[in-house]
Design an enzyme around this catalytic site. Sequence first.
Site, short mmCIF file in Angstrom:
data_model
loop_
_atom_site.label_atom_id
_atom_site.label_comp_id
_atom_site.label_asym_id
_atom_site.label_seq_id
_atom_site.Cartn_x
_atom_site.Cartn_y
_atom_site.Cartn_z
N ALA A 194 46.04 23.16 52.58
CA ALA A 194 46.73 22.02 51.96
C ALA A 194 47.37 22.41 50.63
O ALA A 194 48.03 21.59 49.99
CB ALA A 194 45.75 20.87 51.74
N ARG B 10 56.73 42.46 41.62
CA ARG B 10 57.19 42.14 40.26
C ARG B 10 57.65 43.41 39.55
O ARG B 10 58.68 43.41 38.86
CB ARG B 10 56.04 41.50 39.47
CG ARG B 10 55.74 40.07 39.89
CD ARG B 10 54.42 39.58 39.33
NE ARG B 10 54.26 38.15 39.56
CZ ARG B 10 53.10 37.49 39.44
NH1 ARG B 10 52.00 38.14 39.09
NH2 ARG B 10 53.05 36.19 39.66
N GLN C 1 32.60 32.40 53.41
CA GLN C 1 33.69 32.80 54.32
C GLN C 1 33.49 34.22 54.83
O GLN C 1 33.82 34.51 55.98
CB GLN C 1 35.04 32.60 53.62
CG GLN C 1 35.25 31.11 53.35
CD GLN C 1 36.62 30.76 52.81
OE1 GLN C 1 37.46 31.63 52.60
NE2 GLN C 1 36.85 29.48 52.57
N ASN D 214 34.99 30.04 42.10
CA ASN D 214 35.51 30.49 43.39
C ASN D 214 34.62 31.48 44.13
O ASN D 214 34.71 31.60 45.36
CB ASN D 214 36.90 31.12 43.21
CG ASN D 214 37.95 30.09 42.85
OD1 ASN D 214 37.75 28.90 43.10
ND2 ASN D 214 39.06 30.54 42.30
N HIS E 31 43.93 42.86 39.90
CA HIS E 31 45.00 41.86 39.77
C HIS E 31 44.68 41.01 38.54
O HIS E 31 44.14 39.91 38.63
CB HIS E 31 45.07 41.00 41.04
CG HIS E 31 46.05 39.87 40.93
ND1 HIS E 31 47.40 40.06 40.75
CD2 HIS E 31 45.87 38.53 40.96
CE1 HIS E 31 48.00 38.88 40.68
NE2 HIS E 31 47.10 37.94 40.78
N GLY F 217 42.77 27.22 52.46
CA GLY F 217 43.55 26.55 51.41
C GLY F 217 44.84 25.99 51.99
O GLY F 217 45.89 25.97 51.33
N ASP G 19 52.13 41.94 42.34
CA ASP G 19 52.32 42.78 41.16
C ASP G 19 53.28 43.93 41.47
O ASP G 19 54.14 44.28 40.66
CB ASP G 19 50.94 43.31 40.72
CG ASP G 19 49.93 42.19 40.64
OD1 ASP G 19 50.18 41.24 39.88
OD2 ASP G 19 48.94 42.21 41.39
N ASN H 213 41.98 33.83 43.55
CA ASN H 213 41.56 34.60 42.37
C ASN H 213 40.12 34.36 41.96
O ASN H 213 39.60 33.27 42.19
CB ASN H 213 42.49 34.25 41.19
CG ASN H 213 43.78 35.03 41.26
OD1 ASN H 213 43.77 36.23 41.54
ND2 ASN H 213 44.90 34.35 41.01
N1 LIG Z 1 46.41 37.41 44.25
C1 LIG Z 1 47.54 36.88 43.81
O1 LIG Z 1 48.51 37.60 43.55
C2 LIG Z 1 47.69 35.40 43.59
C3 LIG Z 1 46.61 34.56 43.74
N2 LIG Z 1 46.73 33.22 43.53
C4 LIG Z 1 45.52 32.38 43.73
O2 LIG Z 1 45.58 31.75 45.01
C5 LIG Z 1 44.72 30.62 45.01
C6 LIG Z 1 45.41 29.41 45.63
O3 LIG Z 1 46.50 29.01 44.85
P1 LIG Z 1 47.32 27.67 45.17
O4 LIG Z 1 47.67 27.58 46.60
O5 LIG Z 1 48.39 27.59 44.16
O6 LIG Z 1 46.22 26.57 44.81
P2 LIG Z 1 46.15 25.03 45.24
O7 LIG Z 1 45.18 24.37 44.32
O8 LIG Z 1 47.52 24.44 45.41
O9 LIG Z 1 45.49 25.12 46.69
C7 LIG Z 1 44.21 25.60 46.89
C8 LIG Z 1 43.70 24.97 48.17
O10 LIG Z 1 42.44 25.58 48.47
C9 LIG Z 1 41.60 24.57 48.95
N3 LIG Z 1 40.20 24.96 48.87
C10 LIG Z 1 39.33 24.88 47.85
N4 LIG Z 1 38.12 25.28 48.20
C11 LIG Z 1 38.20 25.67 49.50
C12 LIG Z 1 37.28 26.19 50.44
N5 LIG Z 1 36.00 26.39 50.12
N6 LIG Z 1 37.72 26.47 51.67
C13 LIG Z 1 39.00 26.26 52.02
N7 LIG Z 1 39.92 25.76 51.18
C14 LIG Z 1 39.54 25.48 49.93
C15 LIG Z 1 41.94 23.35 48.07
O11 LIG Z 1 41.48 22.14 48.64
C16 LIG Z 1 43.46 23.46 48.05
O12 LIG Z 1 44.06 22.79 49.15
C17 LIG Z 1 44.31 30.41 43.54
O13 LIG Z 1 43.02 30.96 43.34
C18 LIG Z 1 45.36 31.22 42.79
O14 LIG Z 1 44.90 31.63 41.52
C19 LIG Z 1 47.92 32.65 43.19
C20 LIG Z 1 49.04 33.45 43.04
C21 LIG Z 1 48.99 34.88 43.22
O1 LIG Z 2 48.31 34.18 37.47
C1 LIG Z 2 47.74 33.39 38.23
O2 LIG Z 2 46.75 32.73 37.93
C2 LIG Z 2 48.27 33.29 39.62
C3 LIG Z 2 48.44 34.70 40.04
O3 LIG Z 2 47.48 35.37 40.36
C4 LIG Z 2 49.74 35.34 39.78
O4 LIG Z 2 50.76 34.64 39.68
O5 LIG Z 2 49.73 36.56 39.68
#
Ligand SMILES: NC(=O)C1=CN([C@@H]2O[C@H](COP(=O)(O)OP(=O)(O)OC[C@H]3O[C@@H](n4cnc5c(N)ncnc54)[C@H](O)[C@@H]3O)[C@@H](O)[C@H]2O)C=CC1
Ligand SMILES: O=C([O-])CC(=O)C(=O)O
Length: 326
Positions: free
Chosen positions: A13, A162, A112, A105, A187, A11, A159, A131
Amino acid sequence: MKAPKRVAVTGAAGQIAYSLLFRIANGDMLGKDQPVILQLLDITPALPAVRGVVMELEDCAFPLLAGVVVTDDPNVAFRDADYALLVGARPRSKGMERKDLLEANGAIFTVQGKALNDHASRDVKVLVVGNPANTNAYIAMKSAPDLPKKNFTAMLRLDHNRALSQLAAKTGRTVDSIEKLVVWGNHSPTMYPDIRFATSNGDALPKLVNDDAWVKDTFIPTVGKRGAAIIEARGLSSAASAANAALDHMRDWALGTHGKWVTMGIPSTGAYDIPADIVYGMPVTCKDGEYTLVEGLDIDAFSRERMQATLAELQGERDGVKHLVG
Ligand SMILES: NC(=O)C1=CN([C@@H]2O[C@H](COP(=O)(O)OP(=O)(O)OC[C@H]3O[C@@H](n4cnc5c(N)ncnc54)[C@H](O)[C@@H]3O)[C@@H](O)[C@H]2O)C=CC1
Ligand SMILES: O=C([O-])CC(=O)C(=O)O
């Protein structure tokens, strides 16, 4: 000078990666004496944007950045990887729960997981951020039968962080004075931030808080729904704080916690009556590149009920991805 470590980030980008990559290259994850090679994965249409990020990385002239690989092939991205941060996945938007992303997802993590299985270092440390993180980590682990299960973890550190901030604000203590906090489970809003064992400078935190109603009716839901609150406010899901938590998680796993407890989503080995292989937020300490579960904590009736509820949700998610893990 140490030999470089290979750090794969998916991810690349995306918005989390934009906060994460510069800090990894700056030594915030593996230390100021550890060179890194970044192995960046994204889907083909996103590669021009990744190349733009790489131009910016070059323009920072980070002394520790020993190389960058850009690819849309997981078999290349994970080759000899020592660390893998699986961020790439669709984020949710307003009104969605994280588990609504499973269909979109989940399949990413079979591919992977298999690529990690076939190409990564046998000691690779994997953190799933995308997620729904716990179940995606479970899918990746199940898709990598030749790697130790303990190499696969999910991010509950955001979490945990937070919860620390909410508790510091409530008690007037500093965040770094607070120890022995646990965030059990998924989560998702069912997670259970548990302050029963927590201390601040040796004082029992529940006594400092001294407000059971606040814990149950304000603290637990505020931490559980914080991600949604950020999406509501920002129109986008959390990114800088998520990147920061990913660094905290990996840094502590690699370099140790010096006896302090942190929360990691880890595959259960049956402790606390959590069935084996469910990836569940648990208290751990880290030393010499290994995490160790904090065992033997007393689980009271309220906690058992909360832990069971978040487990039931994870079991439902696991049943929903049976077709992906064979
Ligand atoms: N566990 C946690 O605490 C948190 C998890 N997240 C999750 O993290 C993930 C990414 O969030 P963001 O960076 O904001 O999203 P984003 O949409 O800005 O970036 C996601 C990137 O993943 C790429 N992508 C999609 N499919 C792919 C694949 N098969 N292989 C490689 N890259 C791929 C997209 O092209 C994009 O560049 C989301 O699922 C979000 O819900 C976000 C915040 C906290
Ligand atoms: O809530 C979402 O979708 C992104 C995330 O996982 C977080 O901020 O904890």
